[in-house]
Motif scaffolding. Structure first.
Motif, mmCIF file in Angstrom:
data_model
loop_
_atom_site.group_PDB
_atom_site.id
_atom_site.type_symbol
_atom_site.label_atom_id
_atom_site.label_comp_id
_atom_site.label_asym_id
_atom_site.label_seq_id
_atom_site.Cartn_x
_atom_site.Cartn_y
_atom_site.Cartn_z
ATOM 1 N N HIS A 145 17.371 80.066 38.523
ATOM 2 C CA HIS A 145 18.271 81.310 38.148
ATOM 3 C C HIS A 145 18.725 82.487 39.529
ATOM 4 O O HIS A 145 18.210 82.202 40.645
ATOM 5 N N ALA A 146 19.299 83.128 38.563
ATOM 6 C CA ALA A 146 19.112 84.407 40.099
ATOM 7 C C ALA A 146 17.931 84.935 40.579
ATOM 8 O O ALA A 146 17.216 85.373 39.903
ATOM 9 N N SER A 147 17.978 85.322 41.802
ATOM 10 C CA SER A 147 16.462 85.400 42.453
ATOM 11 C C SER A 147 16.062 86.431 42.058
ATOM 12 O O SER A 147 17.017 87.699 41.758
ATOM 13 N N LYS A 148 14.804 87.557 41.715
ATOM 14 C CA LYS A 148 14.555 88.783 41.760
ATOM 15 C C LYS A 148 14.796 89.293 42.561
ATOM 16 O O LYS A 148 14.384 90.560 42.608
ATOM 17 N N GLY A 149 13.333 88.729 44.137
ATOM 18 C CA GLY A 149 12.981 89.111 44.950
ATOM 19 C C GLY A 149 14.546 88.776 46.296
ATOM 20 O O GLY A 149 14.098 89.487 46.953
ATOM 21 N N TRP B 31 21.563 85.552 45.534
ATOM 22 C CA TRP B 31 20.488 83.957 45.845
ATOM 23 C C TRP B 31 20.119 83.918 44.177
ATOM 24 O O TRP B 31 19.766 84.566 43.401
ATOM 25 N N ILE B 32 20.242 82.339 44.025
ATOM 26 C CA ILE B 32 20.030 81.174 43.096
ATOM 27 C C ILE B 32 18.957 80.414 44.054
ATOM 28 O O ILE B 32 19.110 79.973 44.405
ATOM 29 N N VAL B 33 17.565 80.567 42.934
ATOM 30 C CA VAL B 33 16.259 79.970 43.450
ATOM 31 C C VAL B 33 16.371 79.026 42.275
ATOM 32 O O VAL B 33 16.650 78.883 41.387
ATOM 33 N N GLY B 34 15.800 78.162 42.550
ATOM 34 C CA GLY B 34 15.294 77.102 41.779
ATOM 35 C C GLY B 34 13.817 76.157 41.891
ATOM 36 O O GLY B 34 13.716 75.954 43.425
ATOM 37 N N LYS B 35 12.771 76.600 41.023
ATOM 38 C CA LYS B 35 11.623 76.770 41.273
ATOM 39 C C LYS B 35 11.452 75.313 40.491
ATOM 40 O O LYS B 35 11.297 74.716 39.899
#
Length: 175
Positions: free
Chosen positions: A73-77, A81-85
């Motif tokens: 998803h698009a990083s909120k912070g 950036w795209i982040v995957g956790k």
């Protein structure tokens, strides 16, 4: 109780999936893709994995660790950036645990690791506490997924998931 998406490892016995063929090479059983993976880490170090359908949990002295991957998803912070956790948690306090996470993009029909890989090693993790790592990259169009896997040490014996656990695919997560 273990659920149908877990690999239970017990130092006492293996528990086959109802209706599944008997496996002589238990390493193959760990190569099945699932949204959730449980890698048990046993003090005795006698690792015999089996799939469970809610018929047994970890035996006393065992630890069940769950690895999950979240949709990219698009990083909120960090806008742009795209982040995957990926997350790991264990049912008991063990020696150490690590979660490894990477973003993958579908390019020419193949999944390719992209961006920065994330790791989160923890010494003496607490029972039932989630530890998170994230893969990341600058936003760009495409189809992405998050891949995560975990490992740990319990009673001085290392164990880990052999297969990546994948999130659902997401197209253009920054839009």
């Amino acid at each position: 109780m273990a659920d149908g998406n877990q690999i239970a490892i017990s130092r006492l016995q293996s528990i086959p999936v109802q209706g599944a063929p008997e496996r002589k090479n238990w390493g193959d059983a760990m190569n099945v893709r699932k949204a959730t993976l449980a890698s048990a880490l046993v003090a005795a170090g006698l690792l015999v994995p089996a799939f469970s359908s809610g018929i047994a949990g970890a035996a006393p002295g065992d630890a069940m660790c769950h690895v999950t991957s979240e949709n990219p998803h698009a990083s909120k912070g960090s806008p742009g950036w795209i982040v995957g956790k990926g997350r790991i948690s264990c049912t008991a306090a063990i020696d150490s645990v690590e979660v490894l996470v990477q973003l993958e993009q579908l390019i020419d029909g193949k999944w390719v690791a992209v961006g920065q890989t994330g790791r989160n090693p923890q010494d003496k993790p607490k029972a039932n506490t989630q530890y998170t790592a994230q893969g990341q990259m600058e936003c760009r169009p495409g189809t992405f997924r998050t891949a995560a896997r975990g490992s740990g040490v319990y009673g001085g014996r290392p164990s880990g998931s052999m297969a990546w656990q994948y999130s659902q695919t997401v197209t253009d997560p920054c839009n």
